[in-house]
Design an enzyme around this catalytic site. Sequence first.
Site, short mmCIF file in Angstrom:
data_model
loop_
_atom_site.label_atom_id
_atom_site.label_comp_id
_atom_site.label_asym_id
_atom_site.label_seq_id
_atom_site.Cartn_x
_atom_site.Cartn_y
_atom_site.Cartn_z
N GLU A 296 -5.07 -9.27 0.40
CA GLU A 296 -5.80 -9.25 1.67
C GLU A 296 -7.28 -9.34 1.36
O GLU A 296 -7.79 -8.63 0.49
CB GLU A 296 -5.61 -7.93 2.44
CG GLU A 296 -4.23 -7.61 2.95
CD GLU A 296 -4.22 -6.27 3.71
OE1 GLU A 296 -5.31 -5.69 3.92
OE2 GLU A 296 -3.13 -5.82 4.06
N GLU B 67 0.82 -1.22 0.00
CA GLU B 67 0.00 0.00 0.00
C GLU B 67 0.85 1.27 0.00
O GLU B 67 0.45 2.30 0.54
CB GLU B 67 -1.00 -0.01 1.16
CG GLU B 67 -2.02 -1.12 1.03
CD GLU B 67 -3.20 -1.00 1.97
OE1 GLU B 67 -3.11 -0.23 2.96
OE2 GLU B 67 -4.21 -1.68 1.74
#
Length: 295
Positions: free
Chosen positions: A210, A97
């Site tokens: 995820e 991220e």
Amino acid sequence: MRPISTWLVHLAPTGNVTEDVILLSQLSTRIRLYGADCNQSALVLEGIQTAKVDLSVFLAIYVTDNVTSYEEQKVKVLDAITTYGPQHVLGVAVGNEFILNNLTALNLNDPNSTQGIAAADYLISLMADTRSSIAALGLSQTTPVGTADAGSMITPHLLSGCDFGMANVHPWFGNVAIDQAADWTYDFFEDWDVAPSLATTNKPPMSIAETGWPTKSSSVADETDGPSAASVPNLQTFMDDFVCASNTNGTQYYFFEYFDGRWKDVEFGGVEGWWGVFTSNKQLKNLTIPQCSLS
């Protein structure tokens, strides 16, 4: 039978990593790490070697703007691969991220903006450096290098520098009702992440880095995502709808996550510390692990 094909792991540096490896090997054949601090790359590979289990791992380097941190983590990853060999190493993820965090800090959200492209270029340069450093080890087995980011941050430009791509796809943050969560996850992943890979010349394989569902919130304001609550029964629903179907259709994913993170609850509050299938004491929550074959 190990029903959950892949697992995402935050390892506590004081924990018994071999114990964790043995438990995870009963549920999975693949796990993914976030970074290389606290010597976790070596600890996991040593745990796999010691326990003699069928488990492989994506090692990782957590990326910020701090180049020194990157270099220190890279050395630890290289040392771990040199010491324990590449046989149980699926690849190395450089960054998690990073683009999302950079754009969020600037109150932006477009990965194709000037700032988003600059963040991608930085990651691409680090991936190239990591790739060449691994090659310099002279190992016969090739270790792929890629990155993980929020599903909405994946672009063909970023993927052009990847051997693989990973996308975090959470129906909770998409404000999706639990009975629609699994289908929404598939659709989002195909549209936002698989499609950009197919638009590149290298077409790196994609996985969901995820996905999961929180079981609790530390604040009343975050007890729901709008239509559905953070709860153990809803995690059970998501697991029932997502896990076996993914194993059957070949979707590569990392279930978020192994156990609850107390530190995340302290630092961030809300649902952040409550995504585990196990409690922070590594006790299985009131859940039934779906019984299905691996892909």
